[in-house]
Design an enzyme around this catalytic site. Sequence first.
Site, PDB file in Angstrom:
ATOM      1  CE1 TYR A  50      51.387  61.142  40.674  1.00 50.93           C
ATOM      2  CE2 TYR A  50      52.183  61.661  38.573  1.00 50.93           C
ATOM      3  CZ  TYR A  50      51.741  60.860  39.498  1.00 50.93           C
ATOM      4  OH  TYR A  50      52.221  59.515  39.259  1.00 50.93           O
ATOM      5  CE  LYS A 135      31.611  35.513  32.719  1.00 54.91           C
ATOM      6  NZ  LYS A 135      32.483  35.771  31.415  1.00 54.91           N
ATOM      7  CE  LYS A 313      33.372  35.451  41.438  1.00 54.79           C
ATOM      8  NZ  LYS A 313      34.432  36.373  41.365  1.00 54.79           N
TER       9      LYS A 313
HETATM   10  S1  IVH Z   1      35.645  34.527  39.065  1.00 53.28           S
HETATM   11  C1  IVH Z   1      36.271  30.854  39.774  1.00 53.28           C
HETATM   12  N1  IVH Z   1      34.447  36.810  38.608  1.00 53.28           N
HETATM   13  O1  IVH Z   1      35.123  35.121  33.376  1.00 53.28           O
HETATM   14  C2  IVH Z   1      36.028  31.565  38.718  1.00 53.28           C
HETATM   15  N2  IVH Z   1      35.297  35.900  36.805  1.00 53.28           N
HETATM   16  O2  IVH Z   1      35.285  32.000  32.980  1.00 53.28           O
HETATM   17  C3  IVH Z   1      37.225  32.554  38.446  1.00 53.28           C
HETATM   18  N3  IVH Z   1      35.311  37.271  34.654  1.00 53.28           N
HETATM   19  O3  IVH Z   1      37.597  34.992  31.911  1.00 53.28           O
HETATM   20  C4  IVH Z   1      36.519  33.763  37.925  1.00 53.28           C
HETATM   21  N4  IVH Z   1      34.035  39.137  35.581  1.00 53.28           N
HETATM   22  O4  IVH Z   1      37.991  36.931  33.570  1.00 53.28           O
HETATM   23  C5  IVH Z   1      35.036  36.083  38.024  1.00 53.28           C
HETATM   24  N5  IVH Z   1      33.440  39.095  38.577  1.00 53.28           N
HETATM   25  C6  IVH Z   1      34.118  38.029  37.771  1.00 53.28           C
HETATM   26  C7  IVH Z   1      34.279  38.094  36.587  1.00 53.28           C
HETATM   27  C8  IVH Z   1      34.964  37.010  35.971  1.00 53.28           C
HETATM   28  C9  IVH Z   1      34.482  38.442  34.393  1.00 53.28           C
HETATM   29  C10 IVH Z   1      35.606  36.504  33.490  1.00 53.28           C
HETATM   30  C11 IVH Z   1      37.058  36.057  33.985  1.00 53.28           C
HETATM   31  C12 IVH Z   1      37.214  34.709  33.111  1.00 53.28           C
HETATM   32  C13 IVH Z   1      35.867  34.332  32.986  1.00 53.28           C
HETATM   33  C14 IVH Z   1      35.553  33.303  33.689  1.00 53.28           C
END
Ligand code: IVH
Length: 695
Positions: A50, A135, A313
């Site tokens: 690399y 999360k 979701k």
């Molecule tokens: S979706 C529509 N997916 O959580 C929702 N957020 O309040 C948009 N976060 O600070 C976010 N892991 O950075 C989503 N798998 C995940 C997530 C995630 C962490 C955080 C995001 C934001 C907070 C959302």
Amino acid sequence: MSENLDLFSTPAPAEQVQPAIKIKVLRDQLNHWAHQYYVLDQPTVPDAEYDRVFRELQALEAAHPDLVTPDSPTQRVIGAVMEGLASVRHTVPMLSIHTETDTEATGAQAFDARVRRELGLAEADPAIEYVAEPKFDGLAMSLRYENGRLVQAATRGDGEVGEDVTHNIRTIRQIPLTLPDGVPPILEVRGEVYMRRADFDALNERQREQGGKTFVNPRNAAAGAVRQLDSNITAQRPLSFFAYGLGAITPPAEGGPVFRTHFEMLQTLKAWGFPVAGQVQIATGATELVAFHQQVGTSRDALPYDIDGVVYKVNSLQLQRDLGFKTREPRWAVAHKYPAQEMATKIEGIDVQVGRTGKITPVARLAPVFVGGVTVTNATLHNLFEIRKKGVRLGDQVIVRRAGDVIPEVVGVIPGNRTGYVPNFQMPKACPVCGSAVVREKGEANHRCTGGLFCAAQRKEAILHFAARRAMDIEGLGDKLVDQLVDANVIRTLPDLYRLGLTSLIALERMAEKSAQNVLAALEKSKQTTLPRFLFGLGLRHVGEATAKDLARHFGTLDAIMDASVEQLLEVNDVGPVVAQSLHTFFQQPHNREVVEQLRTCGVTWPEGPVAERAPQILAGKTVVLTGTLPTLSRDAAKDMLEAAGAKVAGSVSKKTSYVVAGEEAGSKLVKAEELGVPVLDEAGMLALLSGVGA
Ligand code: IVH
């Protein structure tokens, strides 16, 4: 300047075509390797290869500065220094998620019930399909690509307006600077920038050693790194990224992609080169959401990064549109938390603990607090400097962090809770275990007990080391038994081990006669040893296995070693002035000679002989990893033979490994070797190599 690479629309001057093509080929190759290495975690070429190609590209770009583009792999660390971070208005707002704080089952059920109600579904209607994701505990990031090139990275800010951190985000190797052909002309990828726990620990360890600022947790470390004005600083903080969604994207009407589900979209992002967490999965109905929450919850400690919950979701993008938003939160997603990894509590006392190497660690006794899923009553304060830096005093309200399997630690004081004067914590002048003086050597952060073998804590370590498999190999003499023997004062010195009798062993708690007999048999067996094992077992400073072998080979007998002058010791292979002096001093001490003498009197013996010829060092500088069961040689025998030929025998395979010697049932090390292209030998191959015939 990117027009220069647009080779097909405008014919470039003849002398430009060659370097431009070459540059493109090199960049594609480097990007491909970097993706395998940083995103897939599956390196395919040695680092050196690399680096070679990287340098070739650098040289070409230096010769053709007009062909340098900001998305070149050479421009990852661009050294841009900002005066302040510019504001960025998000084209599509960055939302937050509603947090469900209820228990495992009711949290998921409440969300599922709400989604079904809002969609007007009846009980008999089929279950809803969700995507369940971890999360991540980092900070949200929006990455804007135009025509496949990263043009902007912005923090979430208030959701409407964030900060431009493009210069820093460019340094994160997991984030592609260019995307494959065919991606939509406008693409905003949303995800989380975070720091892996191991990277965080290493960073803090480094900071502690250098007396720098330590970070409270990976999230703070990541956030601080992202918001730097100087991208050179960011480049030194190991950051990672996971994609979990989209912002703006070229609409289907204008030729953008048509995604049906969230899951499909994530798979596409992955195919375009973005890291997507392996835990992400489809879950149908509330039951599977609960199962996901439980499953991720039990593996939480083992994950390489911090998570503070899971996110559910609705998978169908059509249903997401039907559900819509409630102020700033989508109705189609919910976060479901786990117990916090940081909690506030009170310091009720500060004690010190003496480690097995004499290191003295201040430990906070805490008002019991539930953190990271367990009740914590003690947390480390690391050392006196950390206490001073954090300003921790007895009675303070503090934040305690427990993440993963690591020892809980006090990360900081919650200000404003002290009611009166509290004196600073002082290190004890004497070791609480043995009363010897406590000192701190110049340049060292840690205090140590000077008691040596006089200190029970260190005596335990010395005995365990003596009994270790690669030393005297006393089977069954482990941690617990040594603790008992030393605490009961049955054993004070190494020779006491060989004076143990059945009665004193049986007198110990939880020691059956059969186990006691086994221990005695193991002790008896250990008396027949070798000089290198015995020397190594004495646990002399700086004398590891290799040096012990070198000494034995050079001098032949223990007496010769004990009587050797510093000059004579210096003649031994790999023995430098520090080792020579320390060995000489050790054997000049009458009490050390006495220990050796008593061990011999107890019957410890080894074959002593003339000075052996040193085997030719045909594997000097090579690193070998052994894995699986070899047909005739034991692991130790193979190791001894390799080391005698000058090789270093390592425990894990890396790009630096020269050979892997694999036997039956070789597992992941063999796989890793094959992935990295490390030559693999069987026992016969190893023997051929040792006789100078092999590769
Ligand atoms: S979706 C529509 N997916 O959580 C929702 N957020 O309040 C948009 N976060 O600070 C976010 N892991 O950075 C989503 N798998 C995940 C997530 C995630 C962490 C955080 C995001 C934001 C907070 C959302």
